[in-house]
Design a protein around this motif. Structure first.
Motif, PDB file in Angstrom:
ATOM      1  N   LEU A   1       0.979  -1.250  -0.006  1.00  0.00           N
ATOM      2  CA  LEU A   1      -0.023   0.025  -0.138  1.00  0.00           C
ATOM      3  C   LEU A   1       0.622   1.241  -0.088  1.00  0.00           C
ATOM      4  N   ALA A   2       1.984   1.123   0.837  1.00  0.00           N
ATOM      5  CA  ALA A   2       2.831   2.290   0.734  1.00  0.00           C
ATOM      6  C   ALA A   2       3.654   2.500  -0.555  1.00  0.00           C
ATOM      7  N   PHE A   3       3.829   1.489  -1.099  1.00  0.00           N
ATOM      8  CA  PHE A   3       4.354   1.573  -2.525  1.00  0.00           C
ATOM      9  C   PHE A   3       3.721   2.049  -3.253  1.00  0.00           C
ATOM     10  N   ALA A   4       2.405   1.616  -3.648  1.00  0.00           N
ATOM     11  CA  ALA A   4       1.301   2.015  -4.570  1.00  0.00           C
ATOM     12  C   ALA A   4       1.198   3.602  -4.117  1.00  0.00           C
ATOM     13  N   CYS A   5       1.016   4.102  -2.944  1.00  0.00           N
ATOM     14  CA  CYS A   5       0.969   5.703  -2.632  1.00  0.00           C
ATOM     15  C   CYS A   5       2.150   6.330  -3.314  1.00  0.00           C
ATOM     16  N   ARG A   6       3.387   5.832  -3.145  1.00  0.00           N
ATOM     17  CA  ARG A   6       4.492   6.584  -3.770  1.00  0.00           C
ATOM     18  C   ARG A   6       4.321   6.540  -5.115  1.00  0.00           C
ATOM     19  N   LEU A   7       4.106   5.354  -5.798  1.00  0.00           N
ATOM     20  CA  LEU A   7       3.793   5.412  -7.273  1.00  0.00           C
ATOM     21  C   LEU A   7       2.809   6.699  -7.661  1.00  0.00           C
ATOM     22  N   ALA A   8       1.729   6.714  -6.830  1.00  0.00           N
ATOM     23  CA  ALA A   8       0.682   7.697  -6.984  1.00  0.00           C
ATOM     24  C   ALA A   8       1.039   9.259  -6.952  1.00  0.00           C
ATOM     25  N   GLY A   9       2.263   9.219  -6.410  1.00  0.00           N
ATOM     26  CA  GLY A   9       2.553  10.616  -6.030  1.00  0.00           C
ATOM     27  C   GLY A   9       2.033  11.060  -4.727  1.00  0.00           C
ATOM     28  N   ARG A  10       1.607  10.270  -3.910  1.00  0.00           N
ATOM     29  CA  ARG A  10       1.226  10.491  -2.467  1.00  0.00           C
ATOM     30  C   ARG A  10       2.370  10.112  -1.545  1.00  0.00           C
ATOM     31  N   VAL A  11       3.429  10.984  -1.712  1.00  0.00           N
ATOM     32  CA  VAL A  11       4.563  10.448  -1.133  1.00  0.00           C
ATOM     33  C   VAL A  11       4.823  10.564   0.385  1.00  0.00           C
ATOM     34  N   ASN A  12       4.094  11.606   0.925  1.00  0.00           N
ATOM     35  CA  ASN A  12       4.185  11.790   2.300  1.00  0.00           C
ATOM     36  C   ASN A  12       3.116  10.828   2.989  1.00  0.00           C
ATOM     37  N   GLN A  13       2.345  10.671   2.332  1.00  0.00           N
ATOM     38  CA  GLN A  13       1.436   9.374   3.010  1.00  0.00           C
ATOM     39  C   GLN A  13       2.272   8.002   3.088  1.00  0.00           C
ATOM     40  N   ALA A  14       2.953   7.905   1.915  1.00  0.00           N
ATOM     41  CA  ALA A  14       3.702   6.754   1.700  1.00  0.00           C
ATOM     42  C   ALA A  14       4.919   6.596   2.985  1.00  0.00           C
ATOM     43  N   ILE A  15       5.500   7.744   3.253  1.00  0.00           N
ATOM     44  CA  ILE A  15       6.472   7.870   4.192  1.00  0.00           C
ATOM     45  C   ILE A  15       5.887   7.568   5.544  1.00  0.00           C
ATOM     46  N   GLU A  16       4.599   8.055   5.691  1.00  0.00           N
ATOM     47  CA  GLU A  16       4.047   7.842   7.121  1.00  0.00           C
ATOM     48  C   GLU A  16       3.902   6.242   7.261  1.00  0.00           C
ATOM     49  N   LEU A  17       3.293   5.517   6.237  1.00  0.00           N
ATOM     50  CA  LEU A  17       2.957   4.192   6.238  1.00  0.00           C
ATOM     51  C   LEU A  17       4.177   3.274   6.564  1.00  0.00           C
ATOM     52  N   TYR A  18       5.442   3.566   5.742  1.00  0.00           N
ATOM     53  CA  TYR A  18       6.614   3.069   5.695  1.00  0.00           C
ATOM     54  C   TYR A  18       7.227   3.256   7.387  1.00  0.00           C
TER      55      TYR A  18
ATOM     56  N   LEU B   1       0.254   5.774 -20.725  1.00  0.00           N
ATOM     57  CA  LEU B   1       0.243   5.950 -19.327  1.00  0.00           C
ATOM     58  C   LEU B   1      -1.069   6.725 -18.833  1.00  0.00           C
ATOM     59  N   GLY B   2      -1.720   7.522 -19.616  1.00  0.00           N
ATOM     60  CA  GLY B   2      -2.790   8.527 -19.140  1.00  0.00           C
ATOM     61  C   GLY B   2      -2.176   9.804 -18.785  1.00  0.00           C
ATOM     62  N   GLU B   3      -3.086  10.713 -18.963  1.00  0.00           N
ATOM     63  CA  GLU B   3      -2.786  12.431 -18.696  1.00  0.00           C
ATOM     64  C   GLU B   3      -1.885  12.511 -17.496  1.00  0.00           C
ATOM     65  N   GLU B   4      -2.311  11.933 -16.467  1.00  0.00           N
ATOM     66  CA  GLU B   4      -1.909  12.228 -14.975  1.00  0.00           C
ATOM     67  C   GLU B   4      -0.736  11.525 -14.514  1.00  0.00           C
ATOM     68  N   HIS B   5      -0.153  10.615 -15.124  1.00  0.00           N
ATOM     69  CA  HIS B   5       0.816   9.848 -14.749  1.00  0.00           C
ATOM     70  C   HIS B   5       2.029  10.658 -14.678  1.00  0.00           C
TER      71      HIS B   5
END
Length: 798
Positions: free
Chosen positions: A483-500, A679-683
């Protein structure tokens, strides 16, 4: 063109007493007239495959160099698997294992290689729309399609196999196969079974085995029960006596009075009926040495229940024969036993997931068998015992994981969806195996870049696994990590850091400091720190991790090599580019030696080294490296692979640095179109190219277009990455630079002052972006204008 004849696929051997049919001559003649394709149509069991195989064997005998490809085309997956195997042999396959990409690359290779000759057979094709995409339109390789569907005749000239033999061919075949001199009796039997070659072969085998005459055989045939699942189809000449003939052949082969051998034969035909109709490698059947297995195979071959394919130890059972066996098993409550046996045959061959990519061709064939097993039991799950259902679901979960890890992602997602639905229905939503199936679906989505769907699944899965398995269960920890890894890929890096940061102490406490999963969490947390600009902290952590991974895993372990690469990347991000270059240059020969020159990690190393060269002004060297790397990535990975797009983007960036701005713009416009489509417009990579294109417009004097692009890009960066993400800050800095170029000096200065304050608050004071903004502001304040030379330009790093 291959320097020798290349034969790929299970080309059938001649059937015993094969009749030289008129359709073989028609096929040969049609292929001399038709530019590409000839279609052999007829009912099931009419001998379409044998007609195509006879011509194919002629080609094998006449060609000294070229291609002979045989593809089982009954389903989309089997078609893509067969085409991918040919692409692998010819060296044009997608190295990431995507069967669709490999199939397209094979088509393009045949179209563009006029020296390549031979034949490509699509056997038992069912979907004209699917096949159209993969048919070559040029070249010298001829295409043969066999099918029961006459819609295929739109793709090429028709050779009509109809219902099989004509009457004269039927009588000639029976005379040769049985040795009986009875024209009248042969004609009567041919009439009874409708001249269907498959039924005639089964009848002849029974006649010779039981030493019957035609009248005696017809009495036995009349006494056989008629299953209701194979009714006669009006207008086809398909008589129900065909099923009787097959049933009699099965009984003849499986009940000879030799108890042990009969048991092995029944086991063999049952397994063959449950696995893929495109063929079963004998190695699957011989996993446990059995002195009677060879005799069982021989008896089945001699009795026309199975046949050896050309060019390998692959056994093929006709689809109609397999269907009769399964339906009789259902009628006698034996389907559960057959299914359990087939699942047990597959289980010992399901290799470890870490080998998925290296053994992707073998894995694709195993998945075909698993799909066949699933299809054969889909109609009535209640016919299976709980233990058998568990065994089937287990191999299906393996298949989903195999497809995702082999990067056959389109097939993986579809497979994962169906597998998860069946788990939910059969064992319940909270069963651990259902949770695993849902995890596999999330993994497939994430691998395919559909991170939003992956996050939605993983967030719910974390809660469910904690409730069902417990907070400290390894599967729960793994789900939190991903879940943390997917958050980082989506650009939600601060959330990823918190999860890690919450996960790391849990993994350390439960698994231990030196467990590979704990080390992986440390690696990914460090990468997230780097992504938000904490580069000095990242460097320190990577240096500690490299020491630990070297000690625990060894210097040559792939994870150790990855940490060395990540450390080099962090050094580059911190402005220590010469140090990064030294690390990359030392790592590259190690990756070549350990992984090989064409391994994706080796190609990535070459890409990153070129980027580092450019960062210190060695632009011409960088361009040379990129221009050598790009054709390699296209050849090995394919034109649409994410890493290939990255190299194209980076080459354009290097052209900008070298003053070749118009070339850069042309390349970036192409890359933006491709990244948006793929990839899509928001990748994040698409956003990067939009920023690079805006910068190139500005440097070429198209300042207003640059400002427009930056102003549309900035809110997207803020929404997706957040206001304080280093990449968002970079876009703000580049927009300020564009304002300066447009003569909007006051607005540019105001923007730089705000950005500098944010950089000093969010990033390290000596972060390269902070320094670049400080320099730009100083130039602006001291001269009223700035060269813009310190404005940071971004590119996507693989």
């Amino acid at each position: 063109m291959p320097s020798e004849l290349v034969v790929v696929g299970a080309v059938p051997l001649p059937a015993p007493h094969f009749v030289d049919r008129a359709q073989v001559d028609q096929l040969r003649a049609a292929l001399t007239r038709e530019r590409v394709a000839v279609v052999v149509c007829g009912m099931r069991g009419a001998g379409k495959t044998q007609v195509a195989a006879a011509h194919t064997r002629e080609v094998i005998g006449n060609l000294s160099a070229g291609l002979v490809g045989w593809v089982g085309a009954e389903t989309r997956d089997s078609t893509l698997t067969g085409l991918s195997e040919i692409a692998v042999v010819l060296g044009v396959a997608d190295p990431d294992g995507d069967s669709l990409v490999s199939s397209r690359r094979l088509r393009d290779h045949i179209n563009s290689t006029p020296t390549l000759t031979g034949v490509l057979v699509f056997d038992n094709a069912t979907d004209p729309d699917l096949l159209t995409e993969f048919l070559p339109i040029g070249g010298r390789v001829r295409v043969v399609i066999t099918s029961t569907d006459r819609a295929f005749t739109g793709l090429g000239e028709l050779v009509d196999a109809a219902t099989g033999y004509d009457r004269a061919e039927s009588i000639d075949y029976l005379a040769a196969a049985t040795g009986l001199d009875d024209h009248t009796g042969a004609e009567a039997l041919a009439t009874e079974v409708g001249d269907l070659p498959l039924a005639l072969a089964a009848a002849a085998a029974t006649i010779t085995t039981r030493r019957l005459d035609y009248r005696g055989y017809q009495k036995l045939l009349a006494a056989q029960p008629l299953p209701t699942a194979l009714p006669r189809h009006r207008g086809t000449g398909y008589d129900r006596a065909v099923d009787q003939a097959l049933g009699l052949a099965i009984e003849t082969v499986t009940t000879t009075g030799e108890t042990e051998l009969d048991e092995r034969v029944r086991w063999l035909v049952g397994v063959m009926a449950m696995l893929s109709p495109d063929g079963v490698d004998a190695a699957l059947l011989e996993h446990n040495p059995d002195p009677l297995m060879g005799a069982a195979i021989t008896r089945c071959v001699e009795g026309s229940l199975v046949a050896w394919a050309t060019g390998g130890r692959v056994l093929v059972m006709h689809r109609l024969t397999g269907r009769v066996i399964r339906e009789r098993a259902t009628a006698t409550d034996a389907l559960d036993a057959l299914t359990a046996i087939a699942a047990g045959v597959l289980a010992p061959h399901l290799f470890d997931p870490t080998e998925a990519f290296q053994r992707r061709s073998e894995g694709a064939r195993l998945v075909d068998h698993i799909d066949a097993l699933t299809e054969h039991t889909a109609a009535d799950h209640s016919a299976l015992s709980p233990g058998t259902r568990t065994a089937v679901l287990a191999v299906r979960r393996w298949a989903t994981n195999q497809l995702a890890r082999a990067s056959d992602l389109r097939r993986a997602i579809s497979h994962a969806k169906h597998t998860h639905v069946d788990h939910h229905h059969l064992v319940g939503p909270d069963h651990p195996e259902t949770l695993e199936a849902r995890y596999n679906l999330a993994h497939a989505y994430r691998k395919a870049g559909r991170v939003g769907k992956a996050i939605d699944l993983l967030e719910q899965l974390v809660s469910d696994r904690q409730r069902v398995l417990g907070e400290e269960h390894p599967a729960t920890l793994t789900t939190r990590h991903n879940l943390a890894f997917a958050c980082r890929l989506a650009g939600r890096v601060n959330q990823a850091i918190e999860l890690y940061e919450r996960l790391l102490p849990d993994r350390t406490r439960i698994l231990g400091e030196e467990h590979p999963d704990t080390l992986t969490t440390r690696n990914n947390l460090t990468f997230a720190y780097q992504a938000v600009g904490r580069v000095n902290e990242a460097i320190e952590l990577y240096e500690q991790l490299l020491t630990d991974r070297t000690r625990i895993l060894g210097e040559e372990h792939p994870n150790t090599l990855t940490t060395r690469s990540n450390l080099a990347h962090s050094c580059r991000e911190a402005g220590r580019v010469e140090e990064a270059i030294e690390l990359y240059e030392r790592l590259l020969p190690d990756r070549i030696r350990i992984l090989g020159e064409e391994h994706p990690d080796t190609l990535t190393n070459r890409n990153n080294l070129a980027f580092a060269y450019q960062a210190v002004g060695r632009v011409n060297e960088a361009i040379e490296l990129y221009e050598r790397l790009l054709p390699d990535r296209i050849r090995i990975l394919g034109e649409e692979h994410l890493s290939t797009l990255t190299t194209r983007n980076n080459l354009a960036f290097a052209y900008r640095a070298a003053g070749r701005v118009n070339e850069a713009i042309e390349l970036l416009e192409q890359v933006l179109t491709d990244r948006t489509r793929i990839l899509g417009e928001e990748h994040p990579a698409t956003l990067t190219t939009r920023g690079s294109l805006a910068g190139a417009y500005g440097e070429s004097g198209r300042v207003n277009e640059a400002i427009e692009l930056y102003e549309r890009l900035l809110p997207d960066r803020i929404r997706i990455l957040g206001e304080e993400h280093p990449t968002t800050l970079t876009t703000r800095s580049n927009l300020a630079g564009a304002y300066r170029l447009a003569g909007q000096a006051a607005e540019a200065t105001e923007q730089y002052e705000q950005i500098l304050a944010d950089c000093e608050r969010v990033l390290d004071r000596d972060h390269p972006l902070t320094g670049a903004v400080r320099t730009a502001l100083s130039e602006r304040q001291s001269s009223g204008r700035g060269s813009g030379s310190s404005r940071r330009k971004l590119t996507d790093m693989a």
